[in-house]
Enzyme design. Structure first.
Site, PDB file in Angstrom:
ATOM      1  N   ASP A  83       4.545   0.203  12.168  1.00  0.00           N
ATOM      2  CA  ASP A  83       3.302  -0.348  11.624  1.00  0.00           C
ATOM      3  C   ASP A  83       3.078  -1.817  11.996  1.00  0.00           C
ATOM      4  OD1 ASP A  83       2.689   2.068  10.536  1.00  0.00           O
ATOM      5  OD2 ASP A  83       3.137   1.528   8.456  1.00  0.00           O
ATOM      6  N   ARG A 128       1.281  14.406  13.763  1.00  0.00           N
ATOM      7  CA  ARG A 128       1.768  14.172  12.404  1.00  0.00           C
ATOM      8  C   ARG A 128       1.811  15.421  11.526  1.00  0.00           C
ATOM      9  NH1 ARG A 128      -0.486   8.404  10.344  1.00  0.00           N
ATOM     10  NH2 ARG A 128       1.396   8.440   9.128  1.00  0.00           N
ATOM     11  N   LYS A 172       0.839  -1.204   0.000  1.00  0.00           N
ATOM     12  CA  LYS A 172       0.000   0.000   0.000  1.00  0.00           C
ATOM     13  C   LYS A 172       0.873   1.254   0.000  1.00  0.00           C
ATOM     14  CE  LYS A 172      -1.734   1.606   4.050  1.00  0.00           C
ATOM     15  NZ  LYS A 172      -1.456   3.031   4.315  1.00  0.00           N
ATOM     16  N   ASN A 173       1.828   1.302   0.935  1.00  0.00           N
ATOM     17  CA  ASN A 173       2.595   2.536   1.083  1.00  0.00           C
ATOM     18  C   ASN A 173       3.505   2.813  -0.107  1.00  0.00           C
ATOM     19  OD1 ASN A 173       1.316   2.994   3.470  1.00  0.00           O
ATOM     20  ND2 ASN A 173       3.046   2.459   4.789  1.00  0.00           N
ATOM     21  N   ARG A 228      -8.680   0.021   4.534  1.00  0.00           N
ATOM     22  CA  ARG A 228      -7.689   0.948   3.994  1.00  0.00           C
ATOM     23  C   ARG A 228      -6.393   0.215   3.663  1.00  0.00           C
ATOM     24  NH1 ARG A 228      -6.088   5.436   7.680  1.00  0.00           N
ATOM     25  NH2 ARG A 228      -4.725   5.647   5.891  1.00  0.00           N
ATOM     26  N   CYS A 269      -4.738  13.355  13.221  1.00  0.00           N
ATOM     27  CA  CYS A 269      -4.829  11.942  12.859  1.00  0.00           C
ATOM     28  C   CYS A 269      -4.861  11.161  14.153  1.00  0.00           C
ATOM     29  CB  CYS A 269      -3.609  11.594  12.024  1.00  0.00           C
ATOM     30  SG  CYS A 269      -3.243   9.860  11.965  1.00  0.00           S
TER      31      CYS A 269
HETATM   32  C1  UD1 Z   1       4.775   6.521   6.538  1.00  0.00           C
HETATM   33  C2  UD1 Z   1       3.794   5.390   6.319  1.00  0.00           C
HETATM   34  C3  UD1 Z   1       3.209   4.956   7.659  1.00  0.00           C
HETATM   35  C4  UD1 Z   1       4.319   4.624   8.650  1.00  0.00           C
HETATM   36  C5  UD1 Z   1       5.323   5.769   8.746  1.00  0.00           C
HETATM   37  C6  UD1 Z   1       6.532   5.442   9.607  1.00  0.00           C
HETATM   38  C7  UD1 Z   1       2.902   5.876   4.129  1.00  0.00           C
HETATM   39  C8  UD1 Z   1       1.725   6.270   3.305  1.00  0.00           C
HETATM   40  N1  UD1 Z   1       2.733   5.850   5.443  1.00  0.00           N
HETATM   41  O1  UD1 Z   1       4.035   7.608   7.069  1.00  0.00           O
HETATM   42  O2  UD1 Z   1       2.390   3.801   7.443  1.00  0.00           O
HETATM   43  O3  UD1 Z   1       3.753   4.410   9.931  1.00  0.00           O
HETATM   44  O4  UD1 Z   1       5.798   6.112   7.432  1.00  0.00           O
HETATM   45  O5  UD1 Z   1       7.169   4.300   9.130  1.00  0.00           O
HETATM   46  O6  UD1 Z   1       3.943   5.552   3.600  1.00  0.00           O
HETATM   47  N2  UD1 Z   1       7.095  14.096  10.987  1.00  0.00           N
HETATM   48  C9  UD1 Z   1       7.251  15.429  11.287  1.00  0.00           C
HETATM   49  N3  UD1 Z   1       7.123  16.345  10.268  1.00  0.00           N
HETATM   50  C10 UD1 Z   1       6.866  15.964   8.978  1.00  0.00           C
HETATM   51  C11 UD1 Z   1       6.712  14.588   8.696  1.00  0.00           C
HETATM   52  C12 UD1 Z   1       6.850  13.676   9.718  1.00  0.00           C
HETATM   53  O7  UD1 Z   1       7.486  15.807  12.431  1.00  0.00           O
HETATM   54  O8  UD1 Z   1       6.767  16.841   8.110  1.00  0.00           O
HETATM   55  C13 UD1 Z   1       7.228  13.100  12.067  1.00  0.00           C
HETATM   56  C14 UD1 Z   1       5.962  12.270  12.264  1.00  0.00           C
HETATM   57  O9  UD1 Z   1       5.028  12.916  13.097  1.00  0.00           O
HETATM   58  C15 UD1 Z   1       6.524  11.001  12.872  1.00  0.00           C
HETATM   59  C16 UD1 Z   1       7.889  10.855  12.181  1.00  0.00           C
HETATM   60  O10 UD1 Z   1       8.189  12.151  11.666  1.00  0.00           O
HETATM   61  O11 UD1 Z   1       6.715  11.172  14.242  1.00  0.00           O
HETATM   62  C17 UD1 Z   1       7.928   9.864  11.050  1.00  0.00           C
HETATM   63  O12 UD1 Z   1       6.849  10.088  10.151  1.00  0.00           O
HETATM   64  P1  UD1 Z   1       6.938   9.767   8.608  1.00  0.00           P
HETATM   65  O13 UD1 Z   1       8.080   8.827   8.358  1.00  0.00           O
HETATM   66  O14 UD1 Z   1       6.911  11.036   7.848  1.00  0.00           O
HETATM   67  O15 UD1 Z   1       5.586   9.006   8.352  1.00  0.00           O
HETATM   68  P2  UD1 Z   1       4.651   9.081   7.075  1.00  0.00           P
HETATM   69  O16 UD1 Z   1       5.470   9.279   5.847  1.00  0.00           O
HETATM   70  O17 UD1 Z   1       3.528  10.009   7.342  1.00  0.00           O
END
Ligand code: UD1
Length: 423
Positions: A309, A123, A22-23, A401, A118
């Site tokens: 996850d 996030r 999915k991701n 999802r 969320c």
């Molecule tokens: C992706 C995955 C999700 C998985 C996560 C971590 C997808 C669609 N989703 O989510 O299933 O749980 O990686 O492996 O691929 N953060 C910030 N600022 C930002 C972005 C992130 O502070 O702009 C923080 C987040 O709150 C979190 C950490 O960074 O604490 C990691 O998040 P991130 O790796 O970005 O997760 P996603 O890409 O949203």
């Protein structure tokens, strides 16, 4: 609303096919926005998140056709009609932010609604925005939208140093940089297999990328990208989830398409817990033959660490382990919402901030429980498979999802599970 009825039913045996990730698919689909030639994705999973991304891309004027029962996605963005990702779609799925980089790179502008809160923590998207700024874009937050504009002549290469590892921000930066003028370096980049998959697909489209899978990715911008056909990598989270089914219930199950390198840290923890994992010619064979699972401690980390996850599903396993286990959640705050639900089934769990201590009990008992997010919902199903009596999991729209044909796949290995249609 539909619910799922699970009845504890002893050891499992047989094979479970694992779908495309999915991701990975959610980041490969927006890559279509980078080119006016067709992009074809095979091995796509059939999930509501994929349909949401389809709607988002269509709202921008892209053509998306699901062929072969949804396993093939034919995408084309030769004539976009909009650069605005509306709130109504973005609020349903955070991954919508992944259109930002490609829109900016090819069309010089984008307006993307802020994803909002969320269930598993705040996030934010600040890292995505900072990466675009490092490539020369002007960013403005107005009316709940990110308004992004590239300089005249388009984005230009730059150095992006991520203060913390973010999968999504790395993907967005990578997609923006492939069409930027000059060289871009991403430092402290995420190393997840989904990033490697994206880089491989972009390279097929003509991008010049080096270092994916390491924390330093270098991109040499090109003038344009062409079309490509790409097979979506195996879903390591679906894989890990189904590996836990025989671990929890006993028996032996082969997960077709599984590979240890996608889940090294997770497999090491299964080994520590006394579960055997064996690579076969067609996948991974997982078995728990005798005795109770041993308690293990788990800390979630970016890849190659233990994936956040799979934390909820691992907790379901450890509820009936011999001894105490400690699970530390380092990626997301507030990601233990499954704990009180597991406790309704007789689990003994103490949560303090980002740490949960699980004291193993002999057995769980079936109970009505509620899914609070995608991974939590499947952890409750796993727990139900091993519990005495019946478990009814409500709010299973979360499950749709991220897990295709969950009932069919688990029934195929002997589980007693059915979906109950709600009003
Ligand atoms: C992706 C995955 C999700 C998985 C996560 C971590 C997808 C669609 N989703 O989510 O299933 O749980 O990686 O492996 O691929 N953060 C910030 N600022 C930002 C972005 C992130 O502070 O702009 C923080 C987040 O709150 C979190 C950490 O960074 O604490 C990691 O998040 P991130 O790796 O970005 O997760 P996603 O890409 O949203």
């Amino acid at each position: 609303m539909d619910s799922i009825l699970v009845t504890g039913n002893g050891p499992l045996s047989g094979q479970i096919p694992i779908a495309g990730a999915k991701n990975a698919c959610l980041t490969l689909m927006p890559a279509t926005l980078l080119s006016d030639e067709p992009l074809t994705l095979t091995n796509a999973p059939r999930l509501s998140d994929i349909r949401t991304m389809t709607l988002l891309l269509q709202s921008l004027g892209a053509e998306v056709q699901a062929l072969n029962d949804g396993q093939v996605l034919a995408l084309s963005s030769h004539a976009l009609t909009s650069t605005r990702a509306e709130y109504d779609i973005v609020r349903k799925m955070r991954a919508s932010i992944l259109v930002l980089g490609p829109l900016l790179a090819r069309h010089g502008e984008a307006q993307v609604s802020l994803p909002g809160g969320c269930a598993i923590g705040a996030r934010p998207v600040d890292l995505h925005l900072r990466a675009m700024e490092a490539l020369g874009a002007e960013m403005d937050l107005r009316d709940g939208y990110v308004h992004a504009k590239a300089p005249a002549g388009g984005l230009r290469g730059g150095v992006v140093r991520f203060p913390l590892v973010s999968v999504g921000a790395t993907e967005n930066a990578l997609m923006a940089a492939v069409l930027a003028r000059g060289t871009t370096v991403l430092e402290n980049a995420a190393r997840e297999p989904e990033i490697v998959d994206l880089a491989q697909c972009l390279r097929k489209m003509g991008a010049r990328i080096e270092g994916e899978g390491t924390s330093r990715i270098e991109i040499e911008g090109v003038d344009r990208l062409g079309g490509a056909t790409h097979r979506v990598v195996t879903d390591r989270i679906e894989l890990g989830t189904y590996m836990l089914a025989p671990a929890i219930c006993g028996g032996e199950v082969e997960c077709l398409g599984g590979r240890i390198d996608l889940l090294q840290a997770f497999c090491e923890k299964l080994d520590e817990a006394g579960i055997s994992v064996e690579e076969t010619a067609t996948g991974l064979k997982v078995a728990r033959k005798n005795g109770r699972v041993r308690a293990v401690n788990v800390v979630t980390e970016p890849f190659p660490g233990f994936p956040t996850d799979l934390q909820a599903q691992m907790m379901a396993l450890l509820c009936t382990a011999e001894g105490d286990s400690v699970l530390e959640e380092k990626i997301f705050e507030n990601r233990f919402m499954h704990a009180p639900e597991l406790m309704r089934m007789g689990a003994r769990i103490d949560v303090h901030g980002g740490t949960a201590r699980v004291r193993g009990v002999d057995a769980l008992r079936g109970a009505p429980v509620m899914a609070t997010d995608l991974r939590a919902s499947v952890s409750l199903i796993l727990a139900g498979l091993a519990a005495e009596g019946e478990t009814v999991v409500s709010r299973v729209y979360h499950l749709d999802r991220g897990y295709e044909h969950v009932v069919r796949k688990l029934r195929g290995v002997g589980a007693k599970i059915e979906r109950i249609k709600g009003e």
